[in-house]
Motif scaffolding. Sequence first.
Motif, PDB file in Angstrom:
ATOM      1  N   GLY A 111       0.890  -1.139  -0.063  1.00 52.32           N
ATOM      2  CA  GLY A 111      -0.123  -0.178   0.011  1.00 52.32           C
ATOM      3  C   GLY A 111       0.858   1.198   0.074  1.00 52.32           C
ATOM      4  O   GLY A 111       0.115   2.282  -0.054  1.00 52.32           O
ATOM      5  N   VAL A 112       2.290   1.128  -0.077  1.00 51.02           N
ATOM      6  CA  VAL A 112       3.048   2.421  -0.146  1.00 51.02           C
ATOM      7  C   VAL A 112       4.112   1.941  -0.952  1.00 51.02           C
ATOM      8  O   VAL A 112       4.853   0.975  -0.852  1.00 51.02           O
ATOM      9  N   ASN A 113       4.236   3.066  -2.077  1.00 47.64           N
ATOM     10  CA  ASN A 113       5.429   2.940  -2.983  1.00 47.64           C
ATOM     11  C   ASN A 113       6.686   3.333  -2.470  1.00 47.64           C
ATOM     12  O   ASN A 113       6.631   4.223  -1.606  1.00 47.64           O
ATOM     13  N   PRO A 114       7.920   3.106  -2.753  1.00 45.84           N
ATOM     14  CA  PRO A 114       9.062   3.577  -2.544  1.00 45.84           C
ATOM     15  C   PRO A 114       9.274   4.956  -2.755  1.00 45.84           C
ATOM     16  O   PRO A 114       8.532   5.389  -3.677  1.00 45.84           O
ATOM     17  N   PHE A 115       9.923   5.837  -1.856  1.00 42.36           N
ATOM     18  CA  PHE A 115      10.111   7.244  -1.906  1.00 42.36           C
ATOM     19  C   PHE A 115      11.174   7.591  -2.725  1.00 42.36           C
ATOM     20  O   PHE A 115      11.330   8.716  -3.562  1.00 42.36           O
ATOM     21  N   VAL A 116      12.138   6.740  -2.597  1.00 42.53           N
ATOM     22  CA  VAL A 116      13.488   6.899  -3.412  1.00 42.53           C
ATOM     23  C   VAL A 116      14.133   5.737  -3.702  1.00 42.53           C
ATOM     24  O   VAL A 116      14.072   4.463  -3.164  1.00 42.53           O
ATOM     25  N   ILE A 117      14.530   5.865  -5.091  1.00 45.35           N
ATOM     26  CA  ILE A 117      15.304   4.607  -5.688  1.00 45.35           C
ATOM     27  C   ILE A 117      16.716   4.886  -6.099  1.00 45.35           C
ATOM     28  O   ILE A 117      16.790   6.119  -6.768  1.00 45.35           O
ATOM     29  N   VAL A 118      17.622   3.920  -5.823  1.00 46.64           N
ATOM     30  CA  VAL A 118      19.017   4.297  -6.446  1.00 46.64           C
ATOM     31  C   VAL A 118      19.341   3.177  -7.385  1.00 46.64           C
ATOM     32  O   VAL A 118      19.228   1.962  -6.739  1.00 46.64           O
ATOM     33  N   ILE A 170       4.487   4.698 -13.329  1.00 45.27           N
ATOM     34  CA  ILE A 170       3.486   3.785 -12.464  1.00 45.27           C
ATOM     35  C   ILE A 170       3.422   3.844 -11.188  1.00 45.27           C
ATOM     36  O   ILE A 170       2.732   4.307 -10.345  1.00 45.27           O
ATOM     37  N   LEU A 171       4.746   3.807 -10.520  1.00 40.64           N
ATOM     38  CA  LEU A 171       4.913   3.818  -9.124  1.00 40.64           C
ATOM     39  C   LEU A 171       5.047   5.209  -8.580  1.00 40.64           C
ATOM     40  O   LEU A 171       5.052   5.576  -7.585  1.00 40.64           O
ATOM     41  N   ARG A 172       5.471   6.156  -9.494  1.00 34.71           N
ATOM     42  CA  ARG A 172       5.591   7.620  -9.413  1.00 34.71           C
ATOM     43  C   ARG A 172       6.345   7.825  -8.018  1.00 34.71           C
ATOM     44  O   ARG A 172       6.310   8.570  -7.073  1.00 34.71           O
ATOM     45  N   GLY A 194       4.337  15.091 -12.870  1.00 37.44           N
ATOM     46  CA  GLY A 194       4.315  13.743 -13.622  1.00 37.44           C
ATOM     47  C   GLY A 194       5.263  13.290 -14.422  1.00 37.44           C
ATOM     48  O   GLY A 194       5.386  12.120 -14.869  1.00 37.44           O
ATOM     49  N   ARG A 195       6.386  14.151 -14.437  1.00 36.62           N
ATOM     50  CA  ARG A 195       7.580  13.805 -15.353  1.00 36.62           C
ATOM     51  C   ARG A 195       8.870  13.761 -14.475  1.00 36.62           C
ATOM     52  O   ARG A 195       9.077  14.764 -13.686  1.00 36.62           O
ATOM     53  N   TYR A 196       9.887  13.072 -14.806  1.00 41.19           N
ATOM     54  CA  TYR A 196      11.222  13.217 -14.096  1.00 41.19           C
ATOM     55  C   TYR A 196      11.750  14.442 -14.757  1.00 41.19           C
ATOM     56  O   TYR A 196      12.057  14.600 -15.979  1.00 41.19           O
TER      57      TYR A 196
END
Length: 278
Positions: A111-118, A170-172, A194-196
């Motif tokens: 129910g919670v998506n990652p906040f930061v990805i490396v 998708i995950l935003r 909505g875009r990086y």
Amino acid sequence: MFPFKYPVPQSDPPRSPRETLPTMYDLPSEDPEEPGLPDEFHDLQPQLLTLAFRPRNYQASEIFSGTDMNLYYDVQHPLWHKRPDWFGVVGVPRLYDGAELRMSYVTWQEGVNPFVIVELLSPGTEKEDLGENIDEENLPTQPNAAGNGQVLQPEMKEKPPSKWEVYEQILRVPVYAVFSRYTNRLRVFALNAGRYQELELSDSRVWIADLSLGLGLWQGEFQGIDRLWLRWYDVDGNWILTEAEQQRQRADSAEAQLQSLILRLRESGIDPDRFLNP
């Protein structure tokens, strides 16, 4: 154990995805057909990120970080996953359902998506990690069945989206960082409308206000290796220490205080050996 096969027939009222779709027990990260870690750096660097990932506004019990763990993101294609080198989640129980170590991260269960990805760039992954070849990713190897009574068939007709599409659309994921140990270049992207959008970094650092943490490049020794590392810093710009570093710092401070005391005793004409070696 669910007594039905996937896809689950609709009911009235309909069951939630958490009740009807595969869980982490059915979608673990271990896959003997997938290669292991590409190199030692991909093992060490995520360790440092995890050990110092302590957002100020969250308790340790509300923080989870994953390393080389399958991240499942699509309820319509429950076998599709990405495998970030490292990702951090806040506002989620440290343990799955407050009790279990995670085997994977299944977004429709959490129910919670990652906040930061490396992502750590490797030869051959640059374009995929940076979203420059979104039409070239191959379908990942997928298992034939799940272990909770649901039978999952490989989805061969559709092509899964790229990492960039998954993270952005998708995950935003609010913050996406990419680091190359070959060029020592850190690039950070943040969602904007909505875009990086790539951020301009000052001294290879970026402040993430929602986490009250900064991410930057640090020259130093970790696990006996001196090089440029990616690590977290606090609001004052100080690098956040790992527990081992804190212990070493406390030991060094205690030793310095002892030596200062010995010096003062000798200056006062008192032999410190009388107290240290009775």
